[in-house]
Write an enzyme that holds these catalytic residues in place. Structure first.
Site, PDB file in Angstrom:
ATOM      1  N   GLU A  27       0.836  -1.211   0.000  1.00  0.00           N
ATOM      2  CA  GLU A  27       0.000   0.000   0.000  1.00  0.00           C
ATOM      3  C   GLU A  27       0.865   1.254   0.000  1.00  0.00           C
ATOM      4  O   GLU A  27       0.493   2.276  -0.564  1.00  0.00           O
ATOM      5  CB  GLU A  27      -0.944  -0.012   1.205  1.00  0.00           C
ATOM      6  CG  GLU A  27      -2.056  -1.054   1.048  1.00  0.00           C
ATOM      7  CD  GLU A  27      -2.846  -1.265   2.314  1.00  0.00           C
ATOM      8  OE1 GLU A  27      -2.226  -1.546   3.356  1.00  0.00           O
ATOM      9  OE2 GLU A  27      -4.067  -1.134   2.269  1.00  0.00           O
TER      10      GLU A  27
ATOM     11  N   GLU B 268      -4.099  -9.291   3.771  1.00  0.00           N
ATOM     12  CA  GLU B 268      -4.734  -8.965   5.041  1.00  0.00           C
ATOM     13  C   GLU B 268      -5.917  -9.866   5.382  1.00  0.00           C
ATOM     14  O   GLU B 268      -6.105 -10.234   6.528  1.00  0.00           O
ATOM     15  CB  GLU B 268      -5.194  -7.512   5.057  1.00  0.00           C
ATOM     16  CG  GLU B 268      -4.074  -6.498   5.205  1.00  0.00           C
ATOM     17  CD  GLU B 268      -3.417  -6.110   3.898  1.00  0.00           C
ATOM     18  OE1 GLU B 268      -3.497  -6.880   2.920  1.00  0.00           O
ATOM     19  OE2 GLU B 268      -2.804  -5.030   3.849  1.00  0.00           O
TER      20      GLU B 268
HETATM   21  N1  T1G Z   1       4.794  -8.060  11.334  1.00  0.00           N
HETATM   22  C1  T1G Z   1       5.636  -8.506  12.309  1.00  0.00           C
HETATM   23  N2  T1G Z   1       6.596  -9.433  12.109  1.00  0.00           N
HETATM   24  C2  T1G Z   1       6.729  -9.915  10.862  1.00  0.00           C
HETATM   25  C3  T1G Z   1       5.893  -9.502   9.786  1.00  0.00           C
HETATM   26  C4  T1G Z   1       4.897  -8.514  10.073  1.00  0.00           C
HETATM   27  N3  T1G Z   1       4.073  -8.048   9.126  1.00  0.00           N
HETATM   28  N4  T1G Z   1       6.277 -10.186   8.672  1.00  0.00           N
HETATM   29  C5  T1G Z   1       7.292 -10.983   9.036  1.00  0.00           C
HETATM   30  N5  T1G Z   1       7.564 -10.827  10.340  1.00  0.00           N
HETATM   31  C6  T1G Z   1       8.626 -11.504  11.100  1.00  0.00           C
HETATM   32  C7  T1G Z   1       8.267 -12.961  11.352  1.00  0.00           C
HETATM   33  O1  T1G Z   1       7.460 -13.070  12.521  1.00  0.00           O
HETATM   34  C8  T1G Z   1       9.644 -13.569  11.530  1.00  0.00           C
HETATM   35  O2  T1G Z   1      10.076 -13.220  12.826  1.00  0.00           O
HETATM   36  C9  T1G Z   1      10.511 -12.767  10.581  1.00  0.00           C
HETATM   37  O3  T1G Z   1       9.802 -11.548  10.302  1.00  0.00           O
HETATM   38  C10 T1G Z   1      10.763 -13.471   9.260  1.00  0.00           C
HETATM   39  O4  T1G Z   1       9.484 -13.891   8.803  1.00  0.00           O
HETATM   40  C11 T1G Z   1      -2.530  -1.599   7.209  1.00  0.00           C
HETATM   41  C12 T1G Z   1      -3.144  -3.878   8.449  1.00  0.00           C
HETATM   42  C13 T1G Z   1       7.192 -11.315   4.855  1.00  0.00           C
HETATM   43  C14 T1G Z   1       6.645 -13.291   3.390  1.00  0.00           C
HETATM   44  O5  T1G Z   1       0.679 -10.427   6.100  1.00  0.00           O
HETATM   45  O6  T1G Z   1       4.054 -13.203   5.031  1.00  0.00           O
HETATM   46  O7  T1G Z   1      -0.341  -4.613   6.572  1.00  0.00           O
HETATM   47  O8  T1G Z   1      10.262 -15.553  13.752  1.00  0.00           O
HETATM   48  O9  T1G Z   1      10.024 -16.329   9.062  1.00  0.00           O
HETATM   49  O10 T1G Z   1       9.402 -17.035   5.408  1.00  0.00           O
HETATM   50  O11 T1G Z   1      -3.234  -2.777   5.330  1.00  0.00           O
HETATM   51  O12 T1G Z   1       6.851 -13.194   7.073  1.00  0.00           O
HETATM   52  O13 T1G Z   1      12.279 -14.415  12.748  1.00  0.00           O
HETATM   53  O14 T1G Z   1      11.295 -13.567  14.931  1.00  0.00           O
HETATM   54  O15 T1G Z   1       7.921 -15.559   7.859  1.00  0.00           O
HETATM   55  O16 T1G Z   1      10.932 -15.178   4.520  1.00  0.00           O
HETATM   56  C15 T1G Z   1       0.224  -7.703   6.175  1.00  0.00           C
HETATM   57  C16 T1G Z   1       3.282 -11.282   6.887  1.00  0.00           C
HETATM   58  C17 T1G Z   1       0.090  -7.245   7.604  1.00  0.00           C
HETATM   59  C18 T1G Z   1       3.017 -10.262   5.777  1.00  0.00           C
HETATM   60  C19 T1G Z   1       8.584 -13.342   4.973  1.00  0.00           C
HETATM   61  N6  T1G Z   1       1.522  -8.331   5.989  1.00  0.00           N
HETATM   62  N7  T1G Z   1       4.623 -11.852   6.765  1.00  0.00           N
HETATM   63  O17 T1G Z   1       8.513 -14.747   5.031  1.00  0.00           O
HETATM   64  O18 T1G Z   1      10.230 -15.183   6.849  1.00  0.00           O
HETATM   65  S1  T1G Z   1      -1.492  -6.482   7.889  1.00  0.00           S
HETATM   66  C20 T1G Z   1       1.630  -9.697   5.970  1.00  0.00           C
HETATM   67  C21 T1G Z   1       4.874 -12.815   5.825  1.00  0.00           C
HETATM   68  C22 T1G Z   1      -1.351  -4.969   7.106  1.00  0.00           C
HETATM   69  C23 T1G Z   1      -2.309  -2.828   6.386  1.00  0.00           C
HETATM   70  C24 T1G Z   1      -2.586  -4.089   7.104  1.00  0.00           C
HETATM   71  C25 T1G Z   1       6.251 -13.395   5.838  1.00  0.00           C
HETATM   72  C26 T1G Z   1       7.156 -12.809   4.750  1.00  0.00           C
HETATM   73  P1  T1G Z   1      11.051 -14.252  13.622  1.00  0.00           P
HETATM   74  P2  T1G Z   1       9.361 -15.340   8.180  1.00  0.00           P
HETATM   75  P3  T1G Z   1       9.815 -15.607   5.391  1.00  0.00           P
END
Ligand code: T1G
Length: 703
Positions: A112, A134
């Site tokens: 976004e 999301e």
């Molecule tokens: N928030 C907090 N921590 C996150 C994170 C996030 N969004 N994404 C990843 N991490 C941490 C994860 O917990 C792990 O931590 C480390 O990063 C590596 O992740 C307003 C409201 C990005 C594809 O849904 O899909 O935006 O265990 O092991 O396999 O509209 O993480 O190492 O301590 O998964 O390479 C939308 C969620 C949020 C993306 C990477 N975003 N993340 O995958 O590594 S809602 C998502 C993922 C939002 C807005 C709305 C995946 C990844 P640790 P990983 P990976």
């Protein structure tokens, strides 16, 4: 937090670089920091254009999901998102061009942020994922996604993207128009600067005079056809269990009829409600955090070096054995696929090849890749071939004598550190291990069918299973790209034992005279992929009957019995309707030559189970099917068969499709409220029998 620079041409680069976080995430602090950088760049007359980039391996992973589990008030949350909207609009209307240089993952609020730029360039990074996932977390793209995507792609394509929540590759994103250009990584920054210099008067389509949403506005004829259908499809998919579906539809319907500034405010209010919703807490906790931890082997025994499975023996080349061979060879393991004779082993290899050939035909797999995989599967009937195996998995008939025979013969060929595992789905591991010469290295590795598709593997510790065997089993499951849970021994372990109650409750309701269609629809409305009667048709009534008989034989007088028992007897022994394979069970199946193109509930069910006068309402039927499983899971927790709520939740969702909106079979107790859940179960126990009576201390067990 941000590496910023201005080059000689006056192009500023704002590179996200959030300290102490593995990926760039958006929270109150980082969004305020971003606002300051953007405002500075806009105010600086030396700046002619701005590139939004990342100094980390990935772009921005969206909102900081860590914060989603906190109980934040509307007053604490809403200003953050209104502020982000203001920053986005400043980027769009400042008069300076903003370009997104997407080097890696750009997800949720991360993508976004790129949408607030006038142009999006992505590096052709095969690992990168771009999208708005999301809805999978129970929330909605609240950083402008529900307002900019429909204005960019049109209402239909926009809704499709917002509701399916897919993470797209760079190539897919380019095809969909989510990014404007794809370049080699080394050219990304230079190309982004170039575009800014070449487009000093960039504007967003929706800021241009006379802008109309491509394909028609909300109130256009097309829009008016779209929303009722989208509503119905959303309802049909979610039965109202996922509030974010309705919220996304409302954001687009309401927000896209107004100026984008108003639409963004509408969206922020829906987003805050979704972030604070109990379903979101449940989905984020289990769907994101617990599953990530399970995939990272959080429960692995300490101090044991990582095991590498180079050579794997599989005993039994049936459907399960072939599937295990396929997924293991697919991850580079040399597999010995054994059966009673060479022909049966070859047939097993052919069984493993079949789904691969389909994928090759569909262009989802290369010929050479398939050939290399199949070369790693060696069919045999000679135990000597097992020598050198790091792990052997038996997937022979669910018969103790056969399992004992293959265990002895295989172990005689194994090295001192090799582990022997059984893929049994119900027989207690401790009992099977009695025939093992090395019970510390005897373990259960329970796959689900079809092995290629099901993400969960249930690892079962027998009474004597050692930590080294558990660690090796966990390393193996991670190596084949699946998610493990570790449970202690017991009949049916955790998954088979709890999932059986879903099926048995459906059959008990049938026997009471509940309308079969109500039973099946209540299962779907509860959020299960298929109704209970269809499940047991698929897994066969004969198998259910055999398991119940074995249970009765083992337990003797202690066997409690269940109303469903004699229904299985009736269908298998008297009516000869054992299930889908025979083309008839609770359903008439097309395979059975009933003439129909699709399955249908057997019309004679009412003759055997006369319909009761007072039918339960669908909520009661739905509650019975959910609660009966949670009660059994609580018993498993009380008996320490499952040792954490997380394992129970992850196991139920990945193992048999317990619905994600609950957070899992034990989180469902918390979502209902432990006291409320206890009262409801006691009421159900009064009406339907002690199988609903919850164990003591529900709150502690579900915590
Ligand atoms: N928030 C907090 N921590 C996150 C994170 C996030 N969004 N994404 C990843 N991490 C941490 C994860 O917990 C792990 O931590 C480390 O990063 C590596 O992740 C307003 C409201 C990005 C594809 O849904 O899909 O935006 O265990 O092991 O396999 O509209 O993480 O190492 O301590 O998964 O390479 C939308 C969620 C949020 C993306 C990477 N975003 N993340 O995958 O590594 S809602 C998502 C993922 C939002 C807005 C709305 C995946 C990844 P640790 P990983 P990976």
């Amino acid at each position: 937090m941000f590496d910023t620079s201005i080059d000689a041409d006056g192009i500023a680069v704002i590179a996200w670089n959030i300290p102490d976080r593995p990926v760039n995430v958006m929270n109150e602090t980082t969004m305020a920091g971003f606002r300051d950088e953007v405002e500075k760049a806009i105010a600086d007359d030396a700046v002619k254009g701005v590139v939004i980039a990342s100094a980390k391996e990935d772009f921005i992973a969206g909102a900081d999901i860590d914060g989603f589990l906190e109980d934040l008030s509307v007053e604490a949350l809403l200003p953050q998102f209104l502020m982000f909207d203001k920053v986005g609009r400043a980027m769009e209307t400042s008069g300076k061009p903003f370009v997104a240089a997407i080097n890696g993952h750009a997800l949720g609020g991360g993508y976004e942020t790129a949408l607030c730029c006038h142009y999006r360039i992505a590096a052709d990074n095969p690992k990168a994922r771009i999208g708005l996932p999301e809805i999978g977390l129970g929330v909605l793209p609240g950083g402008g996604g529900t307002q900019r995507i429909p204005r960019m792609l049109g209402l239909q394509a926009g809704l499709q993207m917002l509701l399916d929540g897919r993470k797209h590759t760079v190539a897919q994103a380019a095809k969909m128009g989510l990014v404007d250009e794809v370049v080699p990584p080394e050219d990304l920054l230079g190309r982004a600067k170039r575009w800014a210099l070449d487009n000093p008067d960039a504007t967003q389509p929706w800021d241009r005079k006379g802008f109309r949403i491509p394909g028609g506005d909300v109130q256009s004829a097309k829009g008016m056809q779209l929303f009722p259908a989208a509503n119905a499809m959303g309802r049909e998919r979610s039965y109202g269990n996922y509030p974010a579906v309705q919220a996304i539809l409302s954001c687009v319907y309401e927000g896209c009829q107004r100026h984008i500034d108003v639409g963004l405010r509408v969206e922020s209010k829906y987003l805050v409600n979704m972030i604070r919703h109990p379903v979101t807490k449940a989905m984020v906790r289990t769907g994101f955090f617990e599953m990530t931890k399970a995939r990272k082997l959080k429960g692995r025994p300490e101090g044991i070096p990582k095991a590498k499975i180079g050579r794997l023996g599989i005993l039994g080349a049936g459907m399960m054995g072939a599937g295990i061979a396929s997924v293991s060879a697919g991850r580079g393991m040399d597999c010995v696929l054994m059966d009673v004779d060479r022909e049966a082993a070859e047939a097993g290899k052919a069984r493993a090849a079949a789904p691969l050939e389909k994928r090759v035909k569909q262009g989802r797999m290369g010929e050479a890749q398939m050939a290399a995989l199949l070369d790693r599967i060696a069919p045999t009937d000679d135990y000597a071939e097992l020598e050198g195996s790091d792990l052997v998995i038996e997937a022979v008939f669910e018969d103790r004598a056969i399992k004992a025979e293959v265990t002895k013969a295989a172990e005689a060929r194994l090295g001192p550190d090799a582990v022997f595992a059984s893929n049994t789905s119900t027989l207690p591991i401790t009992g099977l291990a009695e025939t093992s010469a090395r019970p510390a290295q005897f373990i259960g590795i329970h796959f689900f069918s079809p092995v290629e598709k099901m993400p969960l593997v249930e690892i079962i510790r027998g009474a004597e299973t050692g930590d080294a065997a558990v660690a090796l089993a966990l390393d193996y499951v991670q190596a084949i790209g699946k998610t493990p849970i570790v449970v202690n021994d017991g009949r049916g372990f955790f998954t088979s034992r709890v999932f059986a109650t879903y099926v048995m409750e459906g059959v008990a309701m049938l026997k009471e005279g509940v309308a079969p269609a109500l039973i099946e629809n209540a299962g779907k409305i509860a959020g299960f992929p298929v109704g209970p009667l269809e499940v047991v048709d698929n897994t066969s009534l004969g198998l259910s009957l055999a398991i119940r008989r074995q249970w009765k034989k083992d337990l003797g007088d202690a066997y409690a019995g269940h109303p469903a028992d004699d229904v299985f007897e009736l269908f298998v022994e008297t009516l000869d309707r054992p299930g889908r394979k025979a083309g008839k069970g609770f359903y008439d199946w097309p395979e059975g030559g009933s003439g129909g193109k699709t399955k249908r509930l057997w019309p004679e069910l009412g003759r055997h189970f006369p319909r009761a006068a007072d039918q339960p309402d669908v909520e009661e039927a739905r509650r019975r099917l959910l609660h009966i499983q949670s009660v059994e899971a609580l018993r498993c927790r009380a008996e320490n068969v499952v040792t954490s709520r997380a394992d129970a939740d992850v196991g139920s969702i990945l193992g048999w499709g317990f619905p994600m909106y609950t957070g899992g079979v034990l989180s469902w107790v918390g979502q209902t409220g432990a006291a409320e859940f206890t009262d409801q179960c006691n009421a159900l126990a009064d009406r339907h029998g002690p199988r609903f009576a919850p164990p003591d201390d529900v709150a502690a067990l579900a915590a």
